[in-house]
Design a protein around this motif. Structure first.
Motif, PDB file in Angstrom:
ATOM      1  N   SER A   1      10.066 -23.992 -13.091  1.00 22.44           N
ATOM      2  CA  SER A   1      11.472 -23.670 -12.791  1.00 22.44           C
ATOM      3  C   SER A   1      11.783 -22.284 -13.316  1.00 22.44           C
ATOM      4  O   SER A   1      12.424 -22.121 -14.375  1.00 22.44           O
ATOM      5  CB  SER A   1      12.412 -24.712 -13.392  1.00 22.44           C
ATOM      6  OG  SER A   1      12.124 -26.004 -12.917  1.00 22.44           O
TER       7      SER A   1
ATOM      8  N   ASN B   1      13.800 -19.922 -12.227  1.00 23.16           N
ATOM      9  CA  ASN B   1      15.201 -19.526 -12.233  1.00 23.16           C
ATOM     10  C   ASN B   1      15.946 -20.093 -13.428  1.00 23.16           C
ATOM     11  O   ASN B   1      16.858 -19.462 -13.963  1.00 23.16           O
ATOM     12  CB  ASN B   1      15.872 -19.977 -10.935  1.00 23.16           C
ATOM     13  CG  ASN B   1      15.389 -19.180  -9.737  1.00 23.16           C
ATOM     14  OD1 ASN B   1      15.121 -17.984  -9.848  1.00 23.16           O
ATOM     15  ND2 ASN B   1      15.246 -19.849  -8.588  1.00 23.16           N
ATOM     16  N   GLN B   2      15.557 -21.286 -13.851  1.00 21.34           N
ATOM     17  CA  GLN B   2      16.189 -21.873 -15.025  1.00 21.34           C
ATOM     18  C   GLN B   2      15.748 -21.159 -16.306  1.00 21.34           C
ATOM     19  O   GLN B   2      16.509 -21.076 -17.274  1.00 21.34           O
ATOM     20  CB  GLN B   2      15.861 -23.365 -15.085  1.00 21.34           C
ATOM     21  CG  GLN B   2      16.416 -24.152 -13.902  1.00 21.34           C
ATOM     22  CD  GLN B   2      15.942 -25.584 -13.893  1.00 21.34           C
ATOM     23  OE1 GLN B   2      15.215 -26.006 -14.798  1.00 21.34           O
ATOM     24  NE2 GLN B   2      16.352 -26.342 -12.877  1.00 21.34           N
TER      25      GLN B   2
ATOM     26  N   SER C   1      17.598 -17.863 -16.755  1.00 23.57           N
ATOM     27  CA  SER C   1      19.047 -17.995 -16.931  1.00 23.57           C
ATOM     28  C   SER C   1      19.486 -17.727 -18.366  1.00 23.57           C
ATOM     29  O   SER C   1      20.688 -17.677 -18.636  1.00 23.57           O
ATOM     30  CB  SER C   1      19.487 -19.390 -16.502  1.00 23.57           C
ATOM     31  OG  SER C   1      18.893 -20.384 -17.338  1.00 23.57           O
TER      32      SER C   1
ATOM     33  N   ALA D   1      20.506 -11.731 -15.592  1.00 20.16           N
ATOM     34  CA  ALA D   1      19.377 -12.249 -14.808  1.00 20.16           C
ATOM     35  C   ALA D   1      19.475 -11.849 -13.351  1.00 20.16           C
ATOM     36  O   ALA D   1      18.451 -11.740 -12.668  1.00 20.16           O
ATOM     37  CB  ALA D   1      19.324 -13.768 -14.944  1.00 20.16           C
ATOM     38  N   LYS D   2      20.700 -11.601 -12.832  1.00 16.80           N
ATOM     39  CA  LYS D   2      20.875 -11.201 -11.446  1.00 16.80           C
ATOM     40  C   LYS D   2      20.261  -9.838 -11.161  1.00 16.80           C
ATOM     41  O   LYS D   2      20.013  -9.503  -9.981  1.00 16.80           O
ATOM     42  CB  LYS D   2      22.366 -11.184 -11.094  1.00 16.80           C
ATOM     43  CG  LYS D   2      23.207 -10.280 -11.954  1.00 16.80           C
ATOM     44  CD  LYS D   2      24.659 -10.327 -11.569  1.00 16.80           C
ATOM     45  CE  LYS D   2      25.551  -9.497 -12.465  1.00 16.80           C
ATOM     46  NZ  LYS D   2      25.053  -8.249 -12.950  1.00 16.80           N
TER      47      LYS D   2
ATOM     48  N   PRO E   1      13.609  -9.739  -7.059  1.00 15.33           N
ATOM     49  CA  PRO E   1      13.071 -11.043  -6.625  1.00 15.33           C
ATOM     50  C   PRO E   1      11.566 -11.172  -6.838  1.00 15.33           C
ATOM     51  O   PRO E   1      11.074 -12.263  -7.179  1.00 15.33           O
ATOM     52  CB  PRO E   1      13.449 -11.083  -5.142  1.00 15.33           C
ATOM     53  CG  PRO E   1      14.637 -10.196  -5.012  1.00 15.33           C
ATOM     54  CD  PRO E   1      14.403  -9.091  -6.004  1.00 15.33           C
TER      55      PRO E   1
ATOM     56  N   ILE F   1      10.765 -12.397 -10.587  1.00 18.96           N
ATOM     57  CA  ILE F   1      11.413 -13.536 -11.237  1.00 18.96           C
ATOM     58  C   ILE F   1      10.374 -14.454 -11.891  1.00 18.96           C
ATOM     59  O   ILE F   1      10.497 -14.852 -13.056  1.00 18.96           O
ATOM     60  CB  ILE F   1      12.279 -14.306 -10.214  1.00 18.96           C
ATOM     61  CG1 ILE F   1      13.484 -13.449  -9.803  1.00 18.96           C
ATOM     62  CG2 ILE F   1      12.753 -15.637 -10.802  1.00 18.96           C
ATOM     63  CD1 ILE F   1      14.358 -14.097  -8.745  1.00 18.96           C
TER      64      ILE F   1
ATOM     65  N   THR G   1      24.216 -24.932 -12.523  1.00 20.64           N
ATOM     66  CA  THR G   1      22.842 -25.013 -13.026  1.00 20.64           C
ATOM     67  C   THR G   1      22.832 -24.856 -14.537  1.00 20.64           C
ATOM     68  O   THR G   1      23.397 -23.886 -15.070  1.00 20.64           O
ATOM     69  CB  THR G   1      21.980 -23.906 -12.395  1.00 20.64           C
ATOM     70  OG1 THR G   1      22.041 -24.044 -10.986  1.00 20.64           O
ATOM     71  CG2 THR G   1      20.539 -23.998 -12.878  1.00 20.64           C
TER      72      THR G   1
ATOM     73  N   LYS H   1      21.813 -23.888 -18.169  1.00 20.98           N
ATOM     74  CA  LYS H   1      21.083 -22.739 -18.701  1.00 20.98           C
ATOM     75  C   LYS H   1      20.119 -23.170 -19.783  1.00 20.98           C
ATOM     76  O   LYS H   1      20.377 -24.131 -20.516  1.00 20.98           O
ATOM     77  CB  LYS H   1      22.053 -21.701 -19.251  1.00 20.98           C
ATOM     78  CG  LYS H   1      22.913 -21.031 -18.187  1.00 20.98           C
ATOM     79  CD  LYS H   1      23.765 -19.937 -18.793  1.00 20.98           C
ATOM     80  CE  LYS H   1      24.591 -19.223 -17.714  1.00 20.98           C
ATOM     81  NZ  LYS H   1      25.402 -18.130 -18.296  1.00 20.98           N
TER      82      LYS H   1
END
Length: 385
Positions: A280, A282-283, A286, A291-292, A296, A299, A372, A374
């Motif tokens: 995971s 993206n988790q 976070s 993080a944005k 891509p 990541i 979601t 964090k």
């Protein structure tokens, strides 16, 4: 008539020694020899021959015999008794020497009064005990109870770190810089400065990777159009490419003078160490407030770098700032953490090291309206191996 001087009386003719006189002299010498032989043959006799021949008187302190002992190393020649000397005692009748008395007022010479004090050995010297050869000594040492100690190999001594004049003791990356400078991975400038805030380009980063990870020489080198053959960093670039740390750009370009960003440093380290991405990503990312801003393509790599403790953020651990140009101090911290992960360096404690431990329940499905969760951010620890 001429007077003549009286004539000199004629010398009387010497009379030859008579038979009786010869017999008397022979008897006298025989008697003296018998007495000497009898006195010397008595082992426990307390009768002193010198007392018989010499009158007892106070010995003179200035006259002492100087016995001559045979040297054990000298070769002893057999003693031959002359014909005009009385025979000496047998080996079984050796008499221990006793204190001799000497007259103070005597006209007799010293050598005429005393018998010879030179001791002539009558037996062959005893053979010495043979020394055991070295092989017997070695076997006895091996069979002993004490084990033989094998000298240990000399340990490598790490020199002290370089005292850079622009890195104060309370600088946030001081400990990372000291460890790498002591091992020659990072070097300063001729003015004894480190310039911790100076940017790092791609060629310089390739040279740091070459010294940090002891890469094998490249077998297949890529001929980049913007990297001359005689360029100072060409060998380091070739090794970084072959080891998987760095990649080139389209049209066979490397852009060696381009400054490298923080996200590119982390992606290169994860690729070279061959770290697997978490399930995971993206988790995991976070934990960062920005993080944005992570590209891509990076990541999964940033998530792997976070879980393995490669990310070092200053001053705020929750701010990654991925697109910022990496400074020399930041590169030193991330290279140090990569060496810790590989087991080349011991871990150190720093509040700027990011280590996440997400708490997510995979059994419960996530609602679309539920935000979601964090991951929990912890700092100051060493990476989980």
């Amino acid at each position: 008539m001429t007077n003549r001087p009286p004539s000199e009386p004629e010398s009387s003719q010497k009379t030859a020694l008579g038979f009786d006189e010869f017999i008397a002299i022979l008897v006298a010498f025989t008697t003296i020899g018998t007495i000497l032989f009898w006195s010397l043959s008595r082992r426990d006799s307390s009768w002193n021959l010198n007392g018989l021949l010499l009158p007892s008187s106070t010995p003179s302190p200035s006259v002492r015999p100087n016995p001559v002992l045979p040297s054990p190393a000298a070769k002893v020649e057999p003693y031959t008794v002359p014909n005009n000397v009385l025979p000496y005692s047998s080996p079984e009748a050796v008499v221990e020497p006793k204190t001799l008395s000497f007259p103070t007022n005597s006209a007799t010479p010293y050598r005429a009064m005393l018998p010879s004090i030179l001791v002539i050995p009558t037996q062959a010297p005893q053979p010495q005990t043979p020394v055991s050869p070295p092989t017997e000594l070695e076997s006895s040492l091996k069979s002993s109870a004490l084990p033989l100690v094998t000298p240990a190999k000399p340990k490598s001594i790490i020199p002290p770190p370089i005292a850079f004049n622009d890195v104060p003791n309370d600088f946030w990356s001081r400990r990372f810089i000291d460890v790498l400078s002591a091992r020659g991975i990072l070097k300063g400038f001729p003015d004894y400065s480190f310039r911790p805030n100076q940017p790092v380009n791609r060629a310089e980063f390739a040279a740091i990777l070459e010294k940090a990870f002891d890469q094998e020489p490249s077998k297949t080198a890529i001929a980049f159009q913007d990297v001359p053959t005689n360029f100072w960093a060409t060998p380091a670039i070739d090794q970084a490419i072959s080891a998987g740390f760095l990649k080139g750009y389209p049209k066979k370009t490397f852009k060696p003078q381009q400054n490298i960003s923080r996200v590119q440093v982390l992606v290169a380290l994860v690729s070279g160490l061959n770290l697997k991405a978490p399930t995971s990503p993206n988790q995991i990312i976070s934990v960062y407030k920005d993080a944005k801003d992570i590209p891509p393509y990076a990541i999964a790599k940033i998530a792997a770098a976070t879980t393995n403790g490669l990310v070092v953020n200053y001053p705020n651990p929750q701010v990654l700032d991925p697109n910022k140009v990496a400074s020399r101090a930041e590169v030193a911290a991330m290279i140090h953490q990569a060496l810790v992960k590989r087991g080349k360096l011991p871990a150190i404690t720093s509040p700027n090291i990011v280590r996440s431990s997400p708490k997510i329940s995979p059994e419960l499905p996530q609602s679309p309206k539920t935000p979601t969760p964090k991951a929990k951010l912890t700092t100051g620890g060493s990476p989980q191996q």
